[in-house]
Design an enzyme around this catalytic site. Structure first.
Site, PDB file in Angstrom:
ATOM      1  N   HIS A 222       0.856  -1.193   0.000  1.00 59.15           N
ATOM      2  CA  HIS A 222       0.000   0.000   0.000  1.00 59.15           C
ATOM      3  C   HIS A 222       0.892   1.243   0.000  1.00 59.15           C
ATOM      4  O   HIS A 222       1.475   1.574  -1.020  1.00 59.15           O
ATOM      5  CB  HIS A 222      -0.935  -0.074   1.205  1.00 59.15           C
ATOM      6  CG  HIS A 222      -1.964   1.010   1.284  1.00 59.15           C
ATOM      7  ND1 HIS A 222      -2.179   1.957   0.345  1.00 59.15           N
ATOM      8  CD2 HIS A 222      -2.883   1.278   2.268  1.00 59.15           C
ATOM      9  CE1 HIS A 222      -3.162   2.759   0.713  1.00 59.15           C
ATOM     10  NE2 HIS A 222      -3.607   2.375   1.875  1.00 59.15           N
ATOM     11  N   HIS A 261      -2.662  -1.782  -9.770  1.00 58.29           N
ATOM     12  CA  HIS A 261      -3.611  -1.131  -8.851  1.00 58.29           C
ATOM     13  C   HIS A 261      -4.888  -1.952  -8.851  1.00 58.29           C
ATOM     14  O   HIS A 261      -5.293  -2.483  -9.868  1.00 58.29           O
ATOM     15  CB  HIS A 261      -3.918   0.303  -9.311  1.00 58.29           C
ATOM     16  CG  HIS A 261      -4.482   1.143  -8.214  1.00 58.29           C
ATOM     17  ND1 HIS A 261      -5.806   1.126  -7.895  1.00 58.29           N
ATOM     18  CD2 HIS A 261      -3.882   1.973  -7.350  1.00 58.29           C
ATOM     19  CE1 HIS A 261      -6.015   1.938  -6.883  1.00 58.29           C
ATOM     20  NE2 HIS A 261      -4.870   2.469  -6.517  1.00 58.29           N
ATOM     21  N   ASP A 315       3.079   5.672  -6.971  1.00 57.24           N
ATOM     22  CA  ASP A 315       4.356   5.470  -6.265  1.00 57.24           C
ATOM     23  C   ASP A 315       5.572   5.399  -7.175  1.00 57.24           C
ATOM     24  O   ASP A 315       6.700   5.531  -6.705  1.00 57.24           O
ATOM     25  CB  ASP A 315       4.268   4.205  -5.407  1.00 57.24           C
ATOM     26  CG  ASP A 315       3.256   4.399  -4.295  1.00 57.24           C
ATOM     27  OD1 ASP A 315       2.400   3.529  -4.093  1.00 57.24           O
ATOM     28  OD2 ASP A 315       3.282   5.471  -3.669  1.00 57.24           O
TER      29      ASP A 315
HETATM   30  C1  SDX Z   1      -1.303   2.584  -3.413  1.00 60.50           C
HETATM   31  O1  SDX Z   1      -5.975   1.235  -3.150  1.00 60.50           O
HETATM   32  C2  SDX Z   1      -5.495   2.392  -3.274  1.00 60.50           C
HETATM   33  O2  SDX Z   1      -6.164   3.323  -3.661  1.00 60.50           O
HETATM   34  C3  SDX Z   1      -4.051   2.558  -2.869  1.00 60.50           C
HETATM   35  C4  SDX Z   1      -3.422   3.845  -3.344  1.00 60.50           C
HETATM   36  C5  SDX Z   1      -3.990   5.000  -2.569  1.00 60.50           C
HETATM   37  O3  SDX Z   1      -3.886   6.120  -3.061  1.00 60.50           O
HETATM   38  O4  SDX Z   1      -4.429   4.777  -1.424  1.00 60.50           O
HETATM   39  O5  SDX Z   1      -3.651   4.055  -4.710  1.00 60.50           O
HETATM   40  C6  SDX Z   1      -1.904   3.860  -3.110  1.00 60.50           C
HETATM   41  O6  SDX Z   1      -1.173   1.818  -2.494  1.00 60.50           O
HETATM   42  C7  SDX Z   1      -0.888   2.234  -4.834  1.00 60.50           C
HETATM   43  C8  SDX Z   1      -0.375   0.769  -4.937  1.00 60.50           C
HETATM   44  C9  SDX Z   1       1.062   0.738  -4.406  1.00 60.50           C
HETATM   45  N1  SDX Z   1       1.564  -0.673  -4.364  1.00 60.50           N
HETATM   46  C10 SDX Z   1       2.495  -1.093  -5.231  1.00 60.50           C
HETATM   47  O7  SDX Z   1       2.958  -0.422  -6.164  1.00 60.50           O
HETATM   48  C11 SDX Z   1       2.975  -2.510  -4.934  1.00 60.50           C
HETATM   49  C12 SDX Z   1       3.024  -3.290  -6.237  1.00 60.50           C
HETATM   50  N2  SDX Z   1       1.653  -3.457  -6.716  1.00 60.50           N
HETATM   51  C13 SDX Z   1       1.027  -4.738  -6.494  1.00 60.50           C
HETATM   52  O8  SDX Z   1       1.342  -5.315  -5.240  1.00 60.50           O
HETATM   53  C14 SDX Z   1      -0.439  -4.753  -6.850  1.00 60.50           C
HETATM   54  O9  SDX Z   1      -0.567  -4.184  -8.092  1.00 60.50           O
HETATM   55  C15 SDX Z   1      -1.462  -4.142  -5.911  1.00 60.50           C
HETATM   56  C16 SDX Z   1      -1.353  -4.714  -4.542  1.00 60.50           C
HETATM   57  C17 SDX Z   1      -1.303  -2.674  -5.873  1.00 60.50           C
HETATM   58  C18 SDX Z   1      -2.837  -4.455  -6.468  1.00 60.50           C
HETATM   59  O10 SDX Z   1      -2.845  -5.770  -6.761  1.00 60.50           O
HETATM   60  P1  SDX Z   1      -4.167  -6.674  -6.724  1.00 60.50           P
HETATM   61  O11 SDX Z   1      -5.337  -5.912  -7.218  1.00 60.50           O
HETATM   62  O12 SDX Z   1      -4.284  -7.327  -5.378  1.00 60.50           O
HETATM   63  O13 SDX Z   1      -3.836  -7.699  -7.853  1.00 60.50           O
HETATM   64  P2  SDX Z   1      -2.945  -9.000  -7.670  1.00 60.50           P
HETATM   65  O14 SDX Z   1      -1.837  -8.763  -6.689  1.00 60.50           O
HETATM   66  O15 SDX Z   1      -3.874 -10.127  -7.426  1.00 60.50           O
HETATM   67  O16 SDX Z   1      -2.267  -9.121  -9.124  1.00 60.50           O
HETATM   68  C19 SDX Z   1      -3.044  -9.584 -10.255  1.00 60.50           C
HETATM   69  C20 SDX Z   1      -2.014 -10.095 -11.256  1.00 60.50           C
HETATM   70  C21 SDX Z   1      -1.033 -11.101 -10.604  1.00 60.50           C
HETATM   71  O17 SDX Z   1      -0.549 -11.922 -11.639  1.00 60.50           O
HETATM   72  P3  SDX Z   1      -1.164 -13.434 -11.762  1.00 60.50           P
HETATM   73  O18 SDX Z   1      -0.958 -14.111 -10.399  1.00 60.50           O
HETATM   74  O19 SDX Z   1      -2.641 -13.242 -12.101  1.00 60.50           O
HETATM   75  O20 SDX Z   1      -0.345 -14.078 -12.865  1.00 60.50           O
HETATM   76  O21 SDX Z   1      -1.183  -8.996 -11.693  1.00 60.50           O
HETATM   77  C22 SDX Z   1       0.147  -9.203 -11.267  1.00 60.50           C
HETATM   78  C23 SDX Z   1       0.102 -10.250 -10.154  1.00 60.50           C
HETATM   79  O22 SDX Z   1       1.330 -10.955 -10.078  1.00 60.50           O
HETATM   80  N3  SDX Z   1       0.674  -7.952 -10.748  1.00 60.50           N
HETATM   81  C24 SDX Z   1       1.938  -7.552 -10.874  1.00 60.50           C
HETATM   82  C25 SDX Z   1       1.999  -6.307 -10.219  1.00 60.50           C
HETATM   83  N4  SDX Z   1       0.797  -5.997  -9.707  1.00 60.50           N
HETATM   84  C26 SDX Z   1      -0.016  -7.024 -10.039  1.00 60.50           C
HETATM   85  N5  SDX Z   1       3.015  -8.124 -11.458  1.00 60.50           N
HETATM   86  C27 SDX Z   1       4.182  -7.428 -11.386  1.00 60.50           C
HETATM   87  N6  SDX Z   1       4.320  -6.242 -10.778  1.00 60.50           N
HETATM   88  C28 SDX Z   1       3.254  -5.652 -10.178  1.00 60.50           C
HETATM   89  N7  SDX Z   1       3.399  -4.485  -9.583  1.00 60.50           N
END
Ligand code: SDX
Length: 378
Positions: A222, A261, A315
């Protein structure tokens, strides 16, 4: 009411109605009470946006002056709190020091338990104002420096940057810090806002709810991603190396910080705004390295994962901007928390208008009822 199944991660599960903000994930748009963040970043300021989120309308000139004054007057922190924070372990994470600081503010605030509308609003103003001073202060304490007194001649964001760095920001630095606070102010119900709301729904106090929000925001999935995204960018020497880095990480099924996201299925609009300021700041600093590496990682990630709707989020570009503002990466998430305090509180005040204890269920998959077996018979 029968249980219909598990909504893991509460994906797409609305738990309240709101007028405070809305995200169009498909189009990559974010609106605060109907105003786009692009327009607010260009034409407004954090004081006015805070009034907008708390009162759900833009202020008149008089109201804005009065509200900004109230915020400015509440910037100081009791010395007893600094002396307690000074005794916390120097190596402890800044987000933990910030959380402790907010809890201490609650302990020292004799009005914290008041529940009438006016009292809650003045407590909100105290928290929103003081949390920025807390972030700057714990950041300086960790460096062995004393917290600085707020400068009443600077607006909220510029005063924060001054208290953190000890230097009065120039026009571009002030604008960027103000836009930083605006863009991090609110984002509907991410994990941190939901955590704060759950605490508030029990009719606990605002300080406890904000403290819960800080705890949730600390996590790397997050708020903590901005720090890790910059670590990633700084670990890569050249844009050419960026490609290899991304391919290697993806091959090992590791996530790239600053991408993806739960709601945006295209560019996070805040990332695009930060990117434009990073270009200006890189020009002013004559240092384009982080910008070029971030750009390359962006293009490789879109080529590799664009089809899975994984795009840059706030980010990816906020970290390099903070770095070029002279801020160390451990203050990035605390800045996020300081700015987001108004969003957490706005949702709480709105929810308290028609409060309902938040109490989800779990689907039981354990053994059926059975008799206890004494230990010497097991
Ligand atoms: C913020 O919610 C908000 O509004 C938060 C925020 C705010 O203003 O409050 O916007 C701020 O927290 C932004 C997010 C910051 N986090 C990151 O940058 C961390 C990296 N991002 C990921 O962890 C992820 O994208 C999340 C947690 C942000 C969201 O992921 P989800 O919706 O839980 O999706 P998921 O983890 O289930 O991923 C779905 C697929 C997966 O692949 P498969 O298993 O289906 O093959 O997409 C892939 C994931 O591996 N994936 C990524 C990825 N994010 C998702 N692969 C590589 N790099 C990534 N960053």
């Amino acid at each position: 009411m029968s249980i219909t199944g598990v909504y893991k991660g509460l994906d797409n599960v609305p738990i309240k109605e709101t007028v405070i903000s809305t995200i169009d994930g498909e189009k990559g748009k974010l609106y605060y009470v109907g105003y786009s963040v692009e327009e607010l970043a260009e034409k407004s300021n954090y004081e006015e946006v805070s009034f907008l989120l708390l009162h759900k309308r833009l202020p008149t000139g008089e109201e804005l002056k009065d509200f900004s004054n109230k915020l400015m007057k509440e910037r100081t922190i009791p010395n007893e709190i600094w002396s307690i924070l000074e005794k916390t372990p120097p190596g402890a994470p800044l987000m933990d020091k910030l959380k402790a600081g907010v809890d201490l503010l609650g302990l020292f605030d004799g009005e914290a338990e008041k529940t009438d509308k006016a009292a809650r609003l003045s407590t909100a103003i105290r928290i929103i104002s003081k949390i920025a001073t807390l972030v700057a202060g714990v950041y300086r304490l960790k460096k062995g420096l004393q917290p600085l007194e707020p400068d009443p001649g600077l607006n909220h964001a510029s005063n924060f940057l001054y208290m953190a760095t000890g230097k009065k920001p120039n026009a571009l630095e002030s604008k960027i810090m103000d836009v930083t606070f605006i863009l991090h102010a609110e984002h509907e119900l991410p994990a941190s806002s939901t955590a704060a709301l759950v605490v508030a729904s029990t009719l606990s106090d605002l300080y406890s709810a904000v403290s819960a929000g800080i705890g949730a925001l600390k996590g790397p999935l997050h708020g903590g991603a901005n720090e890790r995204a910059l670590e990633m960018l700084m670990s890569i020497k050249t844009p050419e190396e960026a490609e290899q880095y991304v391919l290697r990480e993806l091959a090992s099924k590791r996530k790239i910080m600053g991408f993806g996201h739960r709601v945006y299925k295209t560019f996070d609009p805040r990332a695009l705004i930060f990117k434009s300021y990073l270009e200006q700041l890189s020009e002013m600093r004559k240092d384009r390295k982080l910008l070029e590496i971030a750009n390359r990682i962006e293009s490789v990630m879109i080529r590799e994962l664009g089809s899975k709707l994984i795009y840059p989020n706030i980010d990816l570009y906020s970290g390099p901007v903070f770095n070029l503002l002279g801020l160390d990466k451990e203050i990035f998430t605390p800045i996020f928390a300081a700015a987001r305090s108004v969003g957490w509180i706005a949702h709480i005040l709105e929810y308290w208008e028609d409060n309902r204890l938040i109490r989800p269920r779990a689907v039981y998959i354990g053994p059926g009822p059975r008799r206890y077996v004494p230990v010497d018979e097991r």
